[in-house]
Write an enzyme that holds these catalytic residues in place. Structure first.
Site, short mmCIF file in Angstrom:
data_model
loop_
_atom_site.label_atom_id
_atom_site.label_comp_id
_atom_site.label_asym_id
_atom_site.label_seq_id
_atom_site.Cartn_x
_atom_site.Cartn_y
_atom_site.Cartn_z
N CYS A 100 -5.59 7.79 9.19
CA CYS A 100 -5.86 7.30 10.54
C CYS A 100 -5.53 8.37 11.57
CB CYS A 100 -5.03 6.05 10.82
SG CYS A 100 -5.52 4.63 9.85
N ARG A 118 -8.93 -0.28 3.80
CA ARG A 118 -8.07 0.78 3.28
C ARG A 118 -6.67 0.24 3.02
NH1 ARG A 118 -7.23 4.82 7.19
NH2 ARG A 118 -5.58 5.18 5.72
N ARG A 137 -0.23 14.53 13.56
CA ARG A 137 0.17 14.35 12.16
C ARG A 137 0.21 15.66 11.36
NH1 ARG A 137 -2.14 8.82 9.58
NH2 ARG A 137 -0.04 8.74 8.69
N LYS A 192 0.84 -1.21 0.00
CA LYS A 192 0.00 0.00 0.00
C LYS A 192 0.87 1.25 0.00
CE LYS A 192 -1.81 1.59 4.05
NZ LYS A 192 -1.56 2.99 4.41
N ASN A 193 1.82 1.31 0.93
CA ASN A 193 2.56 2.56 1.12
C ASN A 193 3.61 2.81 0.05
OD1 ASN A 193 0.94 3.09 3.26
ND2 ASN A 193 2.42 2.52 4.84
N ASP A 252 3.77 0.58 12.41
CA ASP A 252 2.58 -0.06 11.82
C ASP A 252 2.42 -1.51 12.27
OD1 ASP A 252 2.13 2.29 10.49
OD2 ASP A 252 2.93 1.60 8.58
N1 EPU Z 1 5.50 14.51 11.38
C1 EPU Z 1 5.56 15.85 11.73
N2 EPU Z 1 5.51 16.76 10.74
C2 EPU Z 1 5.41 16.42 9.43
C3 EPU Z 1 5.36 15.06 9.07
C4 EPU Z 1 5.41 14.12 10.09
O1 EPU Z 1 5.64 16.18 12.91
O2 EPU Z 1 5.38 17.32 8.57
C5 EPU Z 1 5.51 13.50 12.45
C6 EPU Z 1 4.18 12.74 12.48
O3 EPU Z 1 3.21 13.44 13.22
C7 EPU Z 1 4.60 11.44 13.13
C8 EPU Z 1 6.02 11.22 12.59
O4 EPU Z 1 6.47 12.50 12.16
O5 EPU Z 1 4.63 11.59 14.51
C9 EPU Z 1 6.12 10.22 11.47
O6 EPU Z 1 5.34 10.64 10.38
P1 EPU Z 1 5.69 10.29 8.86
O7 EPU Z 1 5.59 11.55 8.09
O8 EPU Z 1 6.97 9.52 8.78
O9 EPU Z 1 4.50 9.34 8.51
P2 EPU Z 1 3.52 9.42 7.26
O10 EPU Z 1 4.28 9.70 6.03
O11 EPU Z 1 2.34 10.24 7.60
C10 EPU Z 1 3.84 6.90 6.68
C11 EPU Z 1 2.93 5.72 6.48
C12 EPU Z 1 2.35 5.30 7.82
C13 EPU Z 1 3.49 4.95 8.75
C14 EPU Z 1 4.45 6.14 8.87
C15 EPU Z 1 5.67 5.83 9.71
C16 EPU Z 1 2.04 6.06 4.29
C17 EPU Z 1 0.87 6.36 3.44
N3 EPU Z 1 1.85 6.09 5.58
O12 EPU Z 1 3.02 7.92 7.21
O13 EPU Z 1 1.57 4.15 7.57
O14 EPU Z 1 2.99 4.62 10.00
O15 EPU Z 1 4.89 6.54 7.56
O16 EPU Z 1 6.35 4.76 9.20
O17 EPU Z 1 3.11 5.78 3.79
C18 EPU Z 1 -0.25 2.70 7.81
O18 EPU Z 1 0.06 2.17 6.75
O19 EPU Z 1 -1.10 2.21 8.60
C19 EPU Z 1 0.38 3.95 8.19
C20 EPU Z 1 -0.13 4.77 9.11
#
Ligand code: EPU
Length: 433
Positions: free
Chosen positions: A116, A397, A121, A22-23, A305
């Site tokens: 989620c 999802r 976030r 997915k990701n 995750d």
């Molecule tokens: N963060 C910030 N500011 C930002 C971006 C992130 O403070 O501008 C913080 C977030 O709040 C969080 C941490 O940094 O506390 C990690 O966030 P990250 O940006 O790495 O996560 P993401 O890109 O929103 C992806 C995956 C998630 C997975 C995370 C961490 C996708 C679509 N989603 O999310 O997957 O948990 O990386 O590995 O790639 C899932 O598949 O269930 C899922 C939630």
């Protein structure tokens, strides 16, 4: 509303293939905006989040066709660089279209993404990285306007290796004049998958898998064919399911190295694990022992995750397993629901202490989010009697045919759409919320 009806206590036996990631799929679908020719993607999982990405691409004027697990995207005739709120809120990854639209159109208009509810976030790191490349971005309430901008290469330093911010910066940097360095980049396998896709499309991107990415230009190639890599979290979920129920399964078409930290803890808990090329064979007696201290961390650390699904596998393990969640502030939403099944979990801030209980009993629970929902399903498989998991669509999802896969391994479960069976009895309806 989907209602999973699970009769627990069956051991899992057999073989199952891991789904496509997915990701990895979602940012690659956004990257298709950069490609002047048609992109053919194979092994794309059939998921609600993928449907949401396709809806965005179609809204922007792309042709997007699906045939089985293949998707064909032709972005040559896009007509818009605006994504409406109702499409943005369907998933978190809609925010990755910001970088892709900036690269393709030099401007974008969208709103804050959904996804989620795992904590605040924010997208501050995404915006700071794009601004560093020259994007002129205004935020107004929930709306984000990227005015027509000329992007130029820059050195971006991410203070935290955010996966999404790294992806947005990579995409936008493809259209920047000059070289971009992204330091402090995420090292997740999904970044490598995006790098592979961008390179195939004609971008000069290097460094994925390390904390420094170097992007220097894009010379669009014609048609591109790509295969989506396996989903490490879906594979880890199957491994945790068998660990908790007991049994022996083989997970095919996966990349064991990408979820070796999960396999490590399952092994610590007493599972026998053999990895060979793209297969993992896991056997479990079902009577596990506690797995020690498990702290989530950016890749190559233990993935956040997989925390909820490993927790489900360890609910009956002898002794105390201690989880520390370091990525999201609100990633223990499954805990109150797991307690309804009889789990003994003490929550204190970022720490969750799971003390193994002798037995879990069936109950009615809610899927709180995608991985929380999977955690509930796994706990239901380990519980005595019947568990009902009410899910407003979270699991679909991110998991492709999870029920079919678990059934093929011997699990006893069905999914009903609420309203289809008027005789459906749900315990404690007042508490379901
Ligand atoms: N963060 C910030 N500011 C930002 C971006 C992130 O403070 O501008 C913080 C977030 O709040 C969080 C941490 O940094 O506390 C990690 O966030 P990250 O940006 O790495 O996560 P993401 O890109 O929103 C992806 C995956 C998630 C997975 C995370 C961490 C996708 C679509 N989603 O999310 O997957 O948990 O990386 O590995 O790639 C899932 O598949 O269930 C899922 C939630």
């Amino acid at each position: 509303m989907d209602i999973w009806r699970i009769r627990g206590g069956r051991r899992l036996e057999g073989e199952c293939a891991a789904q496509g990631s997915k990701n990895a799929s979602l940012p690659i679908l956004a990257a298709c905006l950069l490609c002047p020719g048609t992109v053919e993607l194979s092994r794309v999982p059939c998921l609600r989040d993928v449907d949401a990405a396709l809806a965005i691409l179609r809204h922007l004027g792309c042709r997007a066709e699906q045939a089985g697990d293949r998707i064909y995207i032709d972005a040559s005739g896009i007509t818009s660089c605006e994504i409406p709120h109702e499409l943005m809120v369907q998933m978190r990854s809609s925010v990755i279209f910001m970088g892709a639209l900036l690269a393709r159109c030099g401007q974008a208009r969208l709103s804050l993404p959904g996804g989620c509810q795992l904590g605040k976030r924010p997208i501050d790191l995404h915006l700071a990285a794009l601004r560093k490349l020259g994007a002129v971005i205004e935020e107004d309430g929930g709306e984000i306007r990227c005015a027509p901008s000329v992007l130029r290469g820059a050195e971006i330093l991410l203070p935290f290796p955010s996966v999404g911010a790294t992806e947005n910066a990579m995409l936008a940097a493809c259209a920047a004049r000059g070289e971009t360095l992204i330091r402090g980049a995420a090292r997740e396998p999904e970044i490598q998958a995006l790098q592979g896709a961008l390179r195939a499309m004609g971008a000069d991107v290097r460094g994925a898998g390390t904390d420094t990415l170097r992007i220097s230009g894009f010379r669009g190639r014609g048609c591109v064919r790509l295969r989506i890599p396996p989903d490490r979290i879906a594979a880890a979920t199957l491994a945790c399911a068998c660990a908790g129920t007991g049994g022996k399964i083989c997970i095919r078409d996966c990349d064991p190295g990408q979820f070796s930290t999960v396999l490590y803890f399952l092994n610590q808990a007493g599972c026998d694990i053999i990895t060979k090329h793209d297969r993992v064979t896991l056997s479990s007696e079902g009577a596990l022992r506690a797995a020690g201290q498990i702290a989530t961390a950016p890749y190559p650390g233990f993935p956040t995750d997989a925390q909820p699904v490993l927790m489900a596998a360890l609910l009956r393990a002898e002794g105390e397993s201690v989880f520390t969640e370091n990525i999201f502030e609100n990633r223990y939403r499954q805990v109150p629901e797991l307690r309804r099944l009889g789990a003994d979990i003490l929550l204190k801030g970022r720490e969750a202490r799971v003390r193994g209980v002798r037995r879990l009993h069936g109950a009615a629970v809610n899927a709180t989010d995608l991985r929380g929902g999977a955690s509930m399903i796994l706990a239901g498989l380990c519980a005595e009697g019947e568990t009902l998991v009410r899910d407003s669509g979270h699991v679909a999802r991110g998991y492709e045919d999870l029920d079919g896969c678990l059934r093929s391994l011997g699990a006893e479960l069905t999914i009903q759409r609420e309203g289809e069976n008027h005789g459906l009895y749900i315990q404690k309806p007042q508490a379901l919320g």
